[in-house]
Design a protein around this motif. Structure first.
Motif, PDB file in Angstrom:
ATOM      1  N   LEU A  14     -44.196 -32.697 115.131  1.00 35.41           N
ATOM      2  CA  LEU A  14     -45.616 -32.804 115.484  1.00 35.41           C
ATOM      3  C   LEU A  14     -46.028 -34.277 115.472  1.00 35.41           C
ATOM      4  O   LEU A  14     -46.907 -34.683 114.698  1.00 35.41           O
ATOM      5  CB  LEU A  14     -46.474 -32.002 114.497  1.00 35.41           C
ATOM      6  CG  LEU A  14     -46.237 -30.496 114.462  1.00 35.41           C
ATOM      7  CD1 LEU A  14     -46.911 -29.874 113.257  1.00 35.41           C
ATOM      8  CD2 LEU A  14     -46.738 -29.849 115.739  1.00 35.41           C
ATOM      9  N   PRO A  15     -45.412 -35.083 116.329  1.00 29.60           N
ATOM     10  CA  PRO A  15     -45.676 -36.524 116.274  1.00 29.60           C
ATOM     11  C   PRO A  15     -47.133 -36.896 116.505  1.00 29.60           C
ATOM     12  O   PRO A  15     -47.631 -37.864 115.926  1.00 29.60           O
ATOM     13  CB  PRO A  15     -44.765 -37.104 117.352  1.00 29.60           C
ATOM     14  CG  PRO A  15     -44.444 -35.969 118.255  1.00 29.60           C
ATOM     15  CD  PRO A  15     -44.494 -34.729 117.396  1.00 29.60           C
ATOM     16  N   PHE A  16     -47.839 -36.124 117.335  1.00 27.63           N
ATOM     17  CA  PHE A  16     -49.249 -36.419 117.579  1.00 27.63           C
ATOM     18  C   PHE A  16     -50.052 -36.345 116.280  1.00 27.63           C
ATOM     19  O   PHE A  16     -50.872 -37.208 115.988  1.00 27.63           O
ATOM     20  CB  PHE A  16     -49.830 -35.455 118.624  1.00 27.63           C
ATOM     21  CG  PHE A  16     -51.308 -35.606 118.807  1.00 27.63           C
ATOM     22  CD1 PHE A  16     -51.811 -36.652 119.559  1.00 27.63           C
ATOM     23  CD2 PHE A  16     -52.186 -34.723 118.213  1.00 27.63           C
ATOM     24  CE1 PHE A  16     -53.185 -36.815 119.724  1.00 27.63           C
ATOM     25  CE2 PHE A  16     -53.560 -34.881 118.369  1.00 27.63           C
ATOM     26  CZ  PHE A  16     -54.057 -35.928 119.128  1.00 27.63           C
ATOM     27  N   PHE A  17     -49.805 -35.314 115.475  1.00 27.95           N
ATOM     28  CA  PHE A  17     -50.532 -35.151 114.224  1.00 27.95           C
ATOM     29  C   PHE A  17     -50.102 -36.197 113.205  1.00 27.95           C
ATOM     30  O   PHE A  17     -50.929 -36.697 112.444  1.00 27.95           O
ATOM     31  CB  PHE A  17     -50.361 -33.736 113.673  1.00 27.95           C
ATOM     32  CG  PHE A  17     -51.074 -32.724 114.501  1.00 27.95           C
ATOM     33  CD1 PHE A  17     -52.444 -32.558 114.391  1.00 27.95           C
ATOM     34  CD2 PHE A  17     -50.386 -31.947 115.415  1.00 27.95           C
ATOM     35  CE1 PHE A  17     -53.121 -31.634 115.169  1.00 27.95           C
ATOM     36  CE2 PHE A  17     -51.051 -31.024 116.203  1.00 27.95           C
ATOM     37  CZ  PHE A  17     -52.417 -30.871 116.080  1.00 27.95           C
ATOM     38  N   ALA A  18     -48.833 -36.548 113.198  1.00 23.58           N
ATOM     39  CA  ALA A  18     -48.355 -37.585 112.283  1.00 23.58           C
ATOM     40  C   ALA A  18     -49.011 -38.919 112.621  1.00 23.58           C
ATOM     41  O   ALA A  18     -49.450 -39.653 111.721  1.00 23.58           O
ATOM     42  CB  ALA A  18     -46.836 -37.697 112.359  1.00 23.58           C
ATOM     43  N   GLN A  19     -49.112 -39.230 113.906  1.00 27.59           N
ATOM     44  CA  GLN A  19     -49.734 -40.487 114.324  1.00 27.59           C
ATOM     45  C   GLN A  19     -51.232 -40.486 114.004  1.00 27.59           C
ATOM     46  O   GLN A  19     -51.768 -41.489 113.541  1.00 27.59           O
ATOM     47  CB  GLN A  19     -49.517 -40.710 115.817  1.00 27.59           C
ATOM     48  CG  GLN A  19     -48.088 -41.003 116.173  1.00 27.59           C
ATOM     49  CD  GLN A  19     -47.825 -40.946 117.676  1.00 27.59           C
ATOM     50  OE1 GLN A  19     -48.720 -40.634 118.460  1.00 27.59           O
ATOM     51  NE2 GLN A  19     -46.601 -41.233 118.068  1.00 27.59           N
ATOM     52  N   ALA A  22     -51.696 -40.991 110.282  1.00 31.90           N
ATOM     53  CA  ALA A  22     -51.447 -42.383 109.906  1.00 31.90           C
ATOM     54  C   ALA A  22     -52.605 -43.283 110.334  1.00 31.90           C
ATOM     55  O   ALA A  22     -53.048 -44.148 109.579  1.00 31.90           O
ATOM     56  CB  ALA A  22     -50.138 -42.867 110.528  1.00 31.90           C
ATOM     57  N   LYS A  23     -53.101 -43.058 111.539  1.00 37.83           N
ATOM     58  CA  LYS A  23     -54.211 -43.862 112.064  1.00 37.83           C
ATOM     59  C   LYS A  23     -55.462 -43.713 111.204  1.00 37.83           C
ATOM     60  O   LYS A  23     -56.197 -44.670 110.980  1.00 37.83           O
ATOM     61  CB  LYS A  23     -54.509 -43.446 113.499  1.00 37.83           C
ATOM     62  CG  LYS A  23     -55.606 -44.236 114.158  1.00 37.83           C
ATOM     63  CD  LYS A  23     -55.825 -43.780 115.591  1.00 37.83           C
ATOM     64  CE  LYS A  23     -56.970 -44.538 116.226  1.00 37.83           C
ATOM     65  NZ  LYS A  23     -57.227 -44.085 117.603  1.00 37.83           N
ATOM     66  N   ASN A  24     -55.697 -42.497 110.706  1.00 41.48           N
ATOM     67  CA  ASN A  24     -56.886 -42.216 109.900  1.00 41.48           C
ATOM     68  C   ASN A  24     -56.633 -42.346 108.401  1.00 41.48           C
ATOM     69  O   ASN A  24     -57.479 -41.944 107.602  1.00 41.48           O
ATOM     70  CB  ASN A  24     -57.423 -40.823 110.228  1.00 41.48           C
ATOM     71  CG  ASN A  24     -57.931 -40.741 111.640  1.00 41.48           C
ATOM     72  OD1 ASN A  24     -58.696 -41.593 112.077  1.00 41.48           O
ATOM     73  ND2 ASN A  24     -57.490 -39.736 112.376  1.00 41.48           N
ATOM     74  N   ASN A  25     -55.460 -42.870 108.054  1.00 39.94           N
ATOM     75  CA  ASN A  25     -55.082 -43.034 106.655  1.00 39.94           C
ATOM     76  C   ASN A  25     -55.239 -41.714 105.889  1.00 39.94           C
ATOM     77  O   ASN A  25     -55.793 -41.672 104.792  1.00 39.94           O
ATOM     78  CB  ASN A  25     -55.896 -44.148 106.004  1.00 39.94           C
ATOM     79  CG  ASN A  25     -55.247 -44.667 104.745  1.00 39.94           C
ATOM     80  OD1 ASN A  25     -54.041 -44.537 104.557  1.00 39.94           O
ATOM     81  ND2 ASN A  25     -56.038 -45.241 103.878  1.00 39.94           N
ATOM     82  N   CYS A  26     -54.779 -40.641 106.502  1.00 41.44           N
ATOM     83  CA  CYS A  26     -54.913 -39.295 105.944  1.00 41.44           C
ATOM     84  C   CYS A  26     -53.578 -38.856 105.336  1.00 41.44           C
ATOM     85  O   CYS A  26     -52.536 -38.963 105.973  1.00 41.44           O
ATOM     86  CB  CYS A  26     -55.312 -38.339 107.067  1.00 41.44           C
ATOM     87  SG  CYS A  26     -55.326 -36.607 106.581  1.00 41.44           S
ATOM     88  N   ASP A  27     -53.614 -38.372 104.116  1.00 41.18           N
ATOM     89  CA  ASP A  27     -52.418 -37.866 103.462  1.00 41.18           C
ATOM     90  C   ASP A  27     -52.255 -36.382 103.808  1.00 41.18           C
ATOM     91  O   ASP A  27     -52.785 -35.511 103.117  1.00 41.18           O
ATOM     92  CB  ASP A  27     -52.518 -38.061 101.956  1.00 41.18           C
ATOM     93  CG  ASP A  27     -51.277 -37.603 101.222  1.00 41.18           C
ATOM     94  OD1 ASP A  27     -50.275 -37.231 101.875  1.00 41.18           O
ATOM     95  OD2 ASP A  27     -51.297 -37.617  99.973  1.00 41.18           O
ATOM     96  N   MET A  28     -51.549 -36.128 104.912  1.00 41.06           N
ATOM     97  CA  MET A  28     -51.361 -34.749 105.379  1.00 41.06           C
ATOM     98  C   MET A  28     -50.691 -33.880 104.322  1.00 41.06           C
ATOM     99  O   MET A  28     -51.025 -32.715 104.174  1.00 41.06           O
ATOM    100  CB  MET A  28     -50.521 -34.720 106.660  1.00 41.06           C
ATOM    101  CG  MET A  28     -51.251 -35.174 107.893  1.00 41.06           C
ATOM    102  SD  MET A  28     -52.577 -34.060 108.379  1.00 41.06           S
ATOM    103  CE  MET A  28     -51.649 -32.655 108.944  1.00 41.06           C
ATOM    104  N   PHE A  29     -49.741 -34.456 103.590  1.00 41.58           N
ATOM    105  CA  PHE A  29     -49.032 -33.667 102.589  1.00 41.58           C
ATOM    106  C   PHE A  29     -49.995 -33.080 101.570  1.00 41.58           C
ATOM    107  O   PHE A  29     -49.943 -31.888 101.273  1.00 41.58           O
ATOM    108  CB  PHE A  29     -47.968 -34.505 101.884  1.00 41.58           C
ATOM    109  CG  PHE A  29     -47.156 -33.725 100.899  1.00 41.58           C
ATOM    110  CD1 PHE A  29     -46.106 -32.930 101.329  1.00 41.58           C
ATOM    111  CD2 PHE A  29     -47.447 -33.750  99.549  1.00 41.58           C
ATOM    112  CE1 PHE A  29     -45.359 -32.179 100.426  1.00 41.58           C
ATOM    113  CE2 PHE A  29     -46.717 -33.016  98.643  1.00 41.58           C
ATOM    114  CZ  PHE A  29     -45.666 -32.234  99.083  1.00 41.58           C
ATOM    115  N   SER A  30     -50.911 -33.882 101.056  1.00 42.43           N
ATOM    116  CA  SER A  30     -51.831 -33.370 100.031  1.00 42.43           C
ATOM    117  C   SER A  30     -52.797 -32.346 100.615  1.00 42.43           C
ATOM    118  O   SER A  30     -53.256 -31.453  99.903  1.00 42.43           O
ATOM    119  CB  SER A  30     -52.598 -34.518  99.373  1.00 42.43           C
ATOM    120  OG  SER A  30     -53.447 -35.161 100.295  1.00 42.43           O
ATOM    121  N   LYS A  31     -53.088 -32.440 101.899  1.00 42.48           N
ATOM    122  CA  LYS A  31     -53.970 -31.455 102.533  1.00 42.48           C
ATOM    123  C   LYS A  31     -53.251 -30.125 102.762  1.00 42.48           C
ATOM    124  O   LYS A  31     -53.876 -29.070 102.756  1.00 42.48           O
ATOM    125  CB  LYS A  31     -54.515 -31.993 103.844  1.00 42.48           C
ATOM    126  CG  LYS A  31     -55.457 -33.169 103.647  1.00 42.48           C
ATOM    127  CD  LYS A  31     -56.207 -33.466 104.894  1.00 42.48           C
ATOM    128  CE  LYS A  31     -57.161 -34.604 104.718  1.00 42.48           C
ATOM    129  NZ  LYS A  31     -58.221 -34.401 103.769  1.00 42.48           N
TER     130      LYS A  31
END
Length: 72
Positions: A14-19, A22-31
């Motif tokens: 899911l490269p779009f979501f990873a990018q 990263a752009k929004n400085n969002c920690d996807m793992f913790s979410k």
């Protein structure tokens, strides 16, 4: 999966979501790690994938229509 594995899968699948994360400085793992146990289990991962699919439905539908028109 642990955080390193999750981030690798996210980047590869899911490269779009990873990018965007990263752009929004969002920690996807913790979410996604809803129970905060340091791992993303199948249920948590499934919820993330379903959320991504639901939020992208209109874009996917439009891409499908465009693809079908190009085939004609």
């Amino acid at each position: 999966m642990d955080k390193d594995t999750f981030l690798r899968v996210l980047k590869e699948e899911l490269p779009f979501f990873a990018q965007a994360a990263a752009k929004n400085n969002c920690d996807m793992f913790s979410k996604v790690d809803l129970d905060n146990d340091g791992f993303v289990d199948f249920e948590e991962f499934s919820k993330m994938v379903c959320s991504c699919a639901c939020s992208s439905h209109d874009a996917l539908e439009e891409a499908h229509k465009k693809h079908e028109q190009e085939k004609e």
